[in-house]
Design a protein around this motif. Structure first.
Motif, short mmCIF file in Angstrom:
data_model
loop_
_atom_site.label_atom_id
_atom_site.label_comp_id
_atom_site.label_asym_id
_atom_site.label_seq_id
_atom_site.Cartn_x
_atom_site.Cartn_y
_atom_site.Cartn_z
N LYS A 223 -14.94 -5.14 2.33
CA LYS A 223 -14.04 -5.05 1.18
C LYS A 223 -13.49 -6.43 0.86
CE LYS A 223 -11.86 -1.45 -0.23
NZ LYS A 223 -10.95 -0.33 -0.49
N TRP B 200 2.94 -4.47 -8.35
CA TRP B 200 1.79 -5.01 -7.58
C TRP B 200 1.64 -6.51 -7.84
CZ3 TRP B 200 -0.90 -4.05 -3.51
CH2 TRP B 200 -2.21 -4.51 -3.34
N GLY C 63 0.83 -1.21 0.00
CA GLY C 63 0.00 0.00 0.00
C GLY C 63 0.86 1.24 0.00
N ALA C 64 0.30 2.34 -0.52
CA ALA C 64 1.07 3.59 -0.61
C ALA C 64 0.17 4.80 -0.41
CB ALA C 64 1.80 3.67 -1.96
N GLY C 65 -0.89 4.62 0.41
CA GLY C 65 -1.78 5.74 0.72
C GLY C 65 -1.26 6.50 1.93
N GLY C 66 -2.16 7.26 2.56
CA GLY C 66 -1.78 8.09 3.69
C GLY C 66 -1.23 7.28 4.86
N ALA C 67 -1.89 6.17 5.17
CA ALA C 67 -1.44 5.34 6.30
C ALA C 67 -0.06 4.75 6.00
CB ALA C 67 -2.45 4.24 6.57
N ASN D 261 2.19 -1.15 -4.59
CA ASN D 261 0.87 -0.55 -4.56
C ASN D 261 0.17 -0.80 -5.88
OD1 ASN D 261 -0.99 1.10 -2.99
ND2 ASN D 261 -0.76 2.62 -4.59
N ARG D 262 -1.16 -0.98 -5.79
CA ARG D 262 -1.93 -1.19 -7.03
C ARG D 262 -1.61 -0.08 -8.03
NH1 ARG D 262 -8.34 -0.67 -6.54
NH2 ARG D 262 -7.63 1.32 -5.67
N THR D 263 -1.65 1.16 -7.57
CA THR D 263 -1.28 2.30 -8.40
C THR D 263 0.21 2.56 -8.18
OG1 THR D 263 -3.49 3.18 -7.96
CG2 THR D 263 -1.91 4.67 -9.01
N ARG E 285 2.05 5.92 -6.94
CA ARG E 285 2.05 6.40 -5.54
C ARG E 285 3.24 5.80 -4.77
NH1 ARG E 285 -3.78 5.95 -2.74
NH2 ARG E 285 -3.25 7.88 -1.66
N THR F 244 -2.96 -1.26 3.08
CA THR F 244 -4.11 -0.97 2.22
C THR F 244 -5.37 -1.15 3.07
OG1 THR F 244 -4.59 -3.24 1.49
CG2 THR F 244 -2.90 -2.02 0.26
N SER F 245 -6.50 -0.80 2.49
CA SER F 245 -7.77 -1.01 3.19
C SER F 245 -8.37 -2.37 2.86
CB SER F 245 -8.74 0.11 2.83
OG SER F 245 -8.77 0.29 1.43
N LEU F 246 -7.64 -3.18 2.10
CA LEU F 246 -8.14 -4.51 1.75
C LEU F 246 -8.17 -5.41 2.98
CD1 LEU F 246 -6.27 -4.97 -1.65
CD2 LEU F 246 -8.72 -4.64 -1.33
P1 ATR Z 1 -5.37 5.54 3.93
O1 ATR Z 1 -5.30 6.94 4.45
O2 ATR Z 1 -6.20 4.62 4.79
O3 ATR Z 1 -4.03 4.97 3.62
P2 ATR Z 1 -5.77 5.92 1.08
O4 ATR Z 1 -4.77 7.01 1.06
O5 ATR Z 1 -7.04 6.05 0.31
O6 ATR Z 1 -6.24 5.63 2.58
O7 ATR Z 1 -5.02 4.56 0.66
C1 ATR Z 1 -5.71 3.35 0.49
C2 ATR Z 1 -4.71 2.26 0.10
O8 ATR Z 1 -5.42 1.03 -0.12
C3 ATR Z 1 -3.97 2.55 -1.19
O9 ATR Z 1 -2.70 1.91 -1.14
C4 ATR Z 1 -4.89 1.88 -2.22
O10 ATR Z 1 -4.27 1.58 -3.45
P3 ATR Z 1 -4.32 2.67 -4.66
O11 ATR Z 1 -3.31 3.71 -4.32
O12 ATR Z 1 -3.99 1.90 -5.88
O13 ATR Z 1 -5.74 3.22 -4.66
C5 ATR Z 1 -5.23 0.62 -1.48
N1 ATR Z 1 -6.46 -0.01 -1.99
C6 ATR Z 1 -7.74 0.34 -1.70
N2 ATR Z 1 -8.60 -0.46 -2.36
C7 ATR Z 1 -7.84 -1.33 -3.09
C8 ATR Z 1 -8.13 -2.41 -3.99
N3 ATR Z 1 -9.40 -2.78 -4.27
N4 ATR Z 1 -7.09 -3.06 -4.55
C9 ATR Z 1 -5.81 -2.72 -4.27
N5 ATR Z 1 -5.47 -1.72 -3.44
C10 ATR Z 1 -6.47 -1.02 -2.86
#
Ligand code: ATR
Length: 271
Positions: A198, A174, A128-132, A152-154, A157, A191-193
């Motif tokens: 979810k 990924w 994962g590479a979001g805020g957390a 990360n999926r994307t 990031r 990630t939130s997975l």
């Molecule tokens: P947070 O603050 O909780 O980290 P966020 O910044 O929205 O929230 O990040 C969510 C993370 O979960 C990201 O790494 C996101 O991947 P993307 O950057 O590709 O969106 C990942 N995530 C959420 N749903 C996903 C899914 N269905 N498959 C793969 N990764 C997912």
């Protein structure tokens, strides 16, 4: 009576009022902690008014964690590096101090549940590479981890995190997330997975070493499918609830003057 609270939108799901309410009661502190649903266009006005209404500080959650940085007078280095704040202190001189305690909470929780964990046990692997994830990456690097793998999926990031955090960060595809686990000593789902409602996180765990310490930031459910599978492979696991408890402690101490304990009672209070 000192007041504190949490601002976000939505805010009803936040466990912070239960947690701070539990601590206020435990320590017999005359104070209140309230959830407030605030719209982004009202954020600046709210931050100006609340100190005048007796508030000593706030926790900040989605979608305000980034925006508060631009409204604060003093931003800690770690909040600036992460690019978001979760804890505000309204100082007596009128200045707003913004900090990010998420990374601290992540490491403090990990150390509480695995006291023998060492940053140089081996590479860390962050999914994962979001805020957390940014907070986790910052804290692991700050602890002294020598190699930090991230996927990360994307992909962009993850590349962005490498660009900001430097040469110890290695980006994996990924689709290659399973390979990233080879030899990793610390593995984190950021990630939130796996969250209730979810899809589960589907990473092949064949390369996972039984000696690895596996963390999931998701805390609903407490045991995600990812943690259950890691446990079945003999790994030690750490759930995400503790990070939530530990990230809250520095704010509570600054606002109410008491360092709160984090134990089984604290966990029970927010479940
Ligand atoms: P947070 O603050 O909780 O980290 P966020 O910044 O929205 O929230 O990040 C969510 C993370 O979960 C990201 O790494 C996101 O991947 P993307 O950057 O590709 O969106 C990942 N995530 C959420 N749903 C996903 C899914 N269905 N498959 C793969 N990764 C997912």
């Amino acid at each position: 009576v000192p007041l504190a609270g949490v601002i976000g939108m939505p805010i009803a799901h936040s466990r912070s009022p239960l947690l701070h309410g539990h601590w206020l009661k435990t320590y017999g502190i005359a104070g209140h902690y309230v959830p407030m649903a605030i719209m982004p266009e009202h954020l600046a006005e709210v931050l100006r008014i609340l100190p005048r209404a007796g508030f000593v500080g706030l926790n900040v959650t989605i979608p305000h964690k980034e925006a508060v940085l631009t409204l604060a007078d003093v931003v800690t280095d770690r909040a600036a590096l992460i690019g978001a704040a979760n804890t505000l202190i309204f100082r007596a001189d009128g200045k707003i101090h913004a900090d990010n305690t998420d990374g601290y909470g992540f490491i403090a929780n990990l150390r509480q549940h695995a006291p023998d964990w060492q940053p140089d046990d081996g590479p860390a692997a962050v999914i994962g590479a979001g805020g957390a994830a940014r907070a986790v990456v910052a804290s692991l690097l700050d602890s002294g981890v020598r190699e930090l793998r991230i996927t990360n999926r994307t992909r962009m990031r993850a590349e962005q995190i490498k660009a900001e955090f430097g040469a110890r960060v290695v980006v994996y595809e990924w689709a290659q997330a399973g390979n990233m686990l080879q030899g990793a000593a610390t593995v984190v789902n950021a990630t939130s997975l796996g969250m209730t409602g979810k899809q589960p996180l589907r990473v092949p765990l064949d390369a996972l070493e039984p000696g690895a310490l596996v963390n999931d930031l998701v805390y609903a459910p407490l045991e995600t499918p990812f943690l259950a599978e890691a446990k079945a492979r003999g790994c030690r696991t750490v759930d995400g609830l503790g990070m939530l408890l530990h990230q809250a402690a520095p704010g509570f101490e600054r606002w109410f003057g008491q360092r709160p304990a984090i134990d089984d009672d604290t966990r029970a209070a927010v479940l």
